[in-house]
Each structure stands twice: as C-alpha cells, then as structure tokens.
Design a protein around this motif. Structure first.
Motif, mmCIF file in Angstrom:
data_model
loop_
_atom_site.group_PDB
_atom_site.id
_atom_site.type_symbol
_atom_site.label_atom_id
_atom_site.label_comp_id
_atom_site.label_asym_id
_atom_site.label_seq_id
_atom_site.Cartn_x
_atom_site.Cartn_y
_atom_site.Cartn_z
ATOM 1 N N LEU A 63 12.288 95.886 48.300
ATOM 2 C CA LEU A 63 12.844 94.606 48.734
ATOM 3 C C LEU A 63 11.966 93.434 48.322
ATOM 4 O O LEU A 63 12.429 92.290 48.292
ATOM 5 C CB LEU A 63 13.041 94.598 50.248
ATOM 6 C CG LEU A 63 14.076 95.584 50.803
ATOM 7 C CD1 LEU A 63 14.098 95.517 52.330
ATOM 8 C CD2 LEU A 63 15.458 95.272 50.238
ATOM 9 N N VAL A 66 11.585 91.663 42.629
ATOM 10 C CA VAL A 66 12.750 90.973 42.064
ATOM 11 C C VAL A 66 12.770 91.218 40.565
ATOM 12 O O VAL A 66 11.854 90.800 39.850
ATOM 13 C CB VAL A 66 12.696 89.458 42.355
ATOM 14 C CG1 VAL A 66 13.913 88.752 41.754
ATOM 15 C CG2 VAL A 66 12.612 89.209 43.857
ATOM 16 N N LEU A 68 14.717 90.583 37.072
ATOM 17 C CA LEU A 68 15.678 89.677 36.445
ATOM 18 C C LEU A 68 15.852 90.031 34.968
ATOM 19 O O LEU A 68 15.069 90.800 34.416
ATOM 20 C CB LEU A 68 15.208 88.227 36.604
ATOM 21 C CG LEU A 68 15.009 87.776 38.067
ATOM 22 C CD1 LEU A 68 14.306 86.431 38.126
ATOM 23 C CD2 LEU A 68 16.351 87.706 38.795
ATOM 24 N N LYS A 77 13.093 81.499 38.302
ATOM 25 C CA LYS A 77 12.889 81.992 39.665
ATOM 26 C C LYS A 77 11.564 81.492 40.232
ATOM 27 O O LYS A 77 11.499 81.046 41.391
ATOM 28 C CB LYS A 77 12.917 83.522 39.672
ATOM 29 C CG LYS A 77 12.762 84.149 41.055
ATOM 30 C CD LYS A 77 13.927 83.806 41.962
ATOM 31 C CE LYS A 77 13.828 84.536 43.289
ATOM 32 N NZ LYS A 77 14.955 84.182 44.202
ATOM 33 N N THR A 297 5.417 88.985 46.631
ATOM 34 C CA THR A 297 6.737 89.115 46.020
ATOM 35 C C THR A 297 6.515 89.264 44.521
ATOM 36 O O THR A 297 5.828 88.454 43.906
ATOM 37 C CB THR A 297 7.598 87.873 46.289
ATOM 38 O OG1 THR A 297 7.820 87.751 47.702
ATOM 39 C CG2 THR A 297 8.944 87.977 45.579
ATOM 40 N N VAL A 299 7.967 89.328 40.781
ATOM 41 C CA VAL A 299 9.090 88.815 40.003
ATOM 42 C C VAL A 299 8.851 89.176 38.537
ATOM 43 O O VAL A 299 7.819 88.811 37.972
ATOM 44 C CB VAL A 299 9.234 87.289 40.151
ATOM 45 C CG1 VAL A 299 10.453 86.790 39.368
ATOM 46 C CG2 VAL A 299 9.351 86.896 41.620
ATOM 47 N N GLU A 302 13.444 92.683 32.974
ATOM 48 C CA GLU A 302 13.848 94.078 32.836
ATOM 49 C C GLU A 302 12.808 94.906 32.097
ATOM 50 O O GLU A 302 12.545 96.066 32.433
ATOM 51 C CB GLU A 302 15.194 94.166 32.103
ATOM 52 C CG GLU A 302 16.373 93.639 32.890
ATOM 53 C CD GLU A 302 17.671 93.765 32.087
ATOM 54 O OE1 GLU A 302 17.751 94.656 31.213
ATOM 55 O OE2 GLU A 302 18.588 92.974 32.329
ATOM 56 N N TYR A 312 14.023 100.683 42.072
ATOM 57 C CA TYR A 312 13.930 99.258 41.781
ATOM 58 C C TYR A 312 15.075 98.853 40.854
ATOM 59 O O TYR A 312 15.244 99.418 39.772
ATOM 60 C CB TYR A 312 12.576 98.939 41.148
ATOM 61 C CG TYR A 312 11.424 99.340 42.050
ATOM 62 C CD1 TYR A 312 10.922 98.459 43.003
ATOM 63 C CD2 TYR A 312 10.876 100.613 41.969
ATOM 64 C CE1 TYR A 312 9.891 98.825 43.848
ATOM 65 C CE2 TYR A 312 9.831 101.001 42.817
ATOM 66 C CZ TYR A 312 9.363 100.098 43.761
ATOM 67 O OH TYR A 312 8.345 100.480 44.606
ATOM 68 N N TYR A 313 15.862 97.891 41.301
ATOM 69 C CA TYR A 313 17.101 97.552 40.604
ATOM 70 C C TYR A 313 17.045 96.123 40.078
ATOM 71 O O TYR A 313 16.269 95.281 40.543
ATOM 72 C CB TYR A 313 18.308 97.695 41.535
ATOM 73 C CG TYR A 313 18.448 99.072 42.115
ATOM 74 C CD1 TYR A 313 19.086 100.073 41.391
ATOM 75 C CD2 TYR A 313 17.939 99.366 43.371
ATOM 76 C CE1 TYR A 313 19.211 101.352 41.919
ATOM 77 C CE2 TYR A 313 18.078 100.653 43.901
ATOM 78 C CZ TYR A 313 18.707 101.637 43.179
ATOM 79 O OH TYR A 313 18.824 102.897 43.695
ATOM 80 N N ILE A 314 17.914 95.847 39.131
ATOM 81 C CA ILE A 314 18.049 94.486 38.604
ATOM 82 C C ILE A 314 18.742 93.627 39.644
ATOM 83 O O ILE A 314 19.785 94.003 40.176
ATOM 84 C CB ILE A 314 18.854 94.477 37.294
ATOM 85 C CG1 ILE A 314 18.117 95.309 36.227
ATOM 86 C CG2 ILE A 314 19.088 93.063 36.800
ATOM 87 C CD1 ILE A 314 18.885 95.430 34.930
ATOM 88 N N SER A 315 18.150 92.484 39.950
ATOM 89 C CA SER A 315 18.733 91.575 40.934
ATOM 90 C C SER A 315 19.939 90.872 40.340
ATOM 91 O O SER A 315 19.998 90.608 39.134
ATOM 92 C CB SER A 315 17.704 90.543 41.380
ATOM 93 O OG SER A 315 16.547 91.197 41.904
ATOM 94 N N SER A 316 20.915 90.580 41.193
ATOM 95 C CA SER A 316 22.105 89.885 40.727
ATOM 96 C C SER A 316 21.820 88.404 40.520
ATOM 97 O O SER A 316 20.887 87.875 41.087
ATOM 98 C CB SER A 316 23.235 90.043 41.732
ATOM 99 O OG SER A 316 22.844 89.604 43.012
#
Length: 316
Positions: A63, A66, A68, A77, A297, A299, A302, A312-316
């Motif tokens: 969480l 991030v 991108l 960002k 955090t 950031v 890819e 860990y996923y790509i943020s929308s």
C-alpha cells in the motif's frame, strides 16, 4: 616534655598517612566506578550498533508502493505530493520545511506548477551535499538545483539553508547542524520525544548500492542512532560529503522515495536496486535504503518495479 613532643609527632605522622591512604582509596574507587561506567556505556553502544547491523527489515507494505507507467508520471506524482503537503502544512502551521537530495530527484522538481503559492513560506535544506564551493556546477547540488529550478523558487521567496562551501567535512557537518538548530520550531519542528528535527517532507533517492543521502553500505554512519548528531560527515570520498542521519531522514512527517528512468546501459532501470530496497532481506549496512521501509512512500515507474513480485501492482 620531650616524650610528649615525640608522641605528638608520631600521632601527626600516623594521621597524615591515614589521610593519604583514604584519599588514594577514594580515588581508586572513583576510577573503578568510572571505568565500569565507561565499559558499560561502550558495551551498550556496541550492543545497539550490533543489533542495528543484524536487524533484517520486513518487506515494504504494498500500500506504500506507488507504481506508475513511466518517468514522466513519477515526476508528476512527486510534484503533486510536494504541492499538496506544502499547502496543507502552511495552512496548518504557517511554514513548510522541505529536505531534498541531489541526484535524479532534482530533475523531477523541474517545472513544478504554482510554486509561487508556497515558496515564500518554505525553508529548504539538503539531505546531503558534497563539501565543495557552492558555485561548482559539476559537483555542488546547490548549483545544480539552482540551474534547474531553485533560483526561481528563491526569487519567489523560498529560504535555502546552504553549506558553507568549505572542504573540511567535519566542520561543514557541525556548521550545517548549527544552522538547522538555530531555526525556530515553527520553521523546523522538533519531535517531542526525540528532539530531532521533523521535516514536513523529505524527498529521498536511492543509489544502485542502496545509499540514501550519503549513507553508504558497510559504513558506520548509517548506524548512528537518534542520540547522535543530526548531520554527519562522510569522508568516504574526496571531497567528503555531509548528510542527514538516518533517524533525521526517518523522522520526517512524510518521506517519499522516488526512482525511475531507463537507458541503453540500464534497460531495466533501477529494478535491481528497488527489489533490494523494498522486498529482499537486507540490513542497514548491506543496503541502507531498507531502513526506510515502514516509514516511506515509494514512487517508481514500471521498469523500477519490474522485479518486485506479484504483490506490487501498477497504480491506476
């Protein structure tokens, strides 16, 4: 009369030697106690350093990561976070305290929109800086930042805490800490428990070897705890550098670690470094950036996130 004088002389001699004996005895006890205290303190410090050396950090919470699409999105960002934090803090306290490093983070701060809204009520300090003249465009973070964006921020009223530009690393660290300590608490807050400075936002970059600021792997500086100096001299290279200690970095109200960019030499960008920083089993000395897990955090683009795993996923 003679016997009385002899008796008195003997008694005075005995008294003198008794006083000397007790003085030497008391000094011996004091020395032993001091030695024990020093030995105990040294043992405690060694124990603390040893524990810090051996501590293995858990993986960062997904969480707090991030991911991108590309470097441009990462820069946007970072700029968005900067503006949001600055305006919020200024509304609440009246002043914003920002810490920035050198390196790739500087390029992310070019063309920040609406900086005129918060720059006049902002104080900026450096996470790290080489001990070089301020106008040395090749090695001075201040000079590089000035060329990219900082001169415009300063024209808008931003206050920068600069190094003196001397080659003496120990002296530079001492003076830079004094400059931070001289800032009033409404400018640079202090943590009520530790007394350490509490920047509202600290932007941090990560080197391929895991260094953050000028805290490098396999060196003692990264082990300095909250009771140590705020600013450290790192004489690893010539010229030396100064850096905020890890407790000061970790103590910021918000910490953003940013990584992005690919090249022909590094087609996978900073993926190897980010994997070690975020998910691998690491200690402070093996990979200092791991010390920011749990408080930062992260950031990244890819490419930098490509080795983190399925959590860990790509943020929308």
């Amino acid at each position: 009369m003679v016997n009385s004088r002899v008796f008195i002389t003997i008694m005075l001699s005995r008294t003198y030697f008794s006083i000397c004996f007790f003085q030497q005895f008391a000094q011996s006890l004091t020395f032993q106690a001091s030695t024990r205290l020093h030995t105990t303190s040294s043992a405690l410090f060694a124990s603390t350093a040893s524990s810090a050396q051996k501590q293995v950090f858990s993986s960062a919470d997904p969480l707090n990561v991030v991911v991108l699409k590309d470097a441009s999105s990462v820069s946007q960002k970072v700029q968005s976070i900067l503006e949001q934090v600055a305006l919020k803090v200024i509304e609440e306290r009246g002043h914003f305290a920002l810490a920035i490093p050198g390196g790739s983070i500087l390029k992310m701060l070019v063309n920040v929109p609406s900086f005129e809204l918060w720059a006049p009520k902002t104080t900026l300090a450096y996470v790290n800086h080489k001990c070089v003249p301020l106008n040395d465009i090749d090695t001075s973070t201040h000079a590089k930042a000035g060329k990219l964006f900082l001169s415009e921020w300063e024209k808008a009223g931003l206050n920068v805490i600069v190094v003196d530009g001397a080659a003496d690393g120990e002296l530079e660290a001492k003076r830079y800490q004094e400059k931070l300590q001289n800032l009033e608490e409404h400018i640079l807050p202090r943590n009520s428990l530790t007394g350490l400075p509490q920047f509202d936002l600290a932007l941090i970059g990560v080197g391929d070897d895991g260094h953050i600021g000028s805290l490098y792997p396999n060196r003692e500086e990264v082990l300095v705890d909250q009771n140590g100096p705020w600013v450290l001299c790192v004489p690893m290279k010539d010229p030396p550098s100064i850096t905020l200690s890890l407790p000061v970095m970790r103590g910021a109200s918000k910490i953003v670690v940013a990584a992005c960019g690919v090249s022909d030499k590094y087609p996978a960008g900073k993926s190897a470094g980010m994997k070690r920083a975020i998910v691998d089993e690491e200690t402070l000395q093996s990979f200092p950036a791991a010390g920011l897990r749990g408080v930062a955090t992260w950031v990244m683009d890819e490419a930098a996130a490509s080795k983190l795993g399925n959590n860990y996923y790509i943020s929308s």
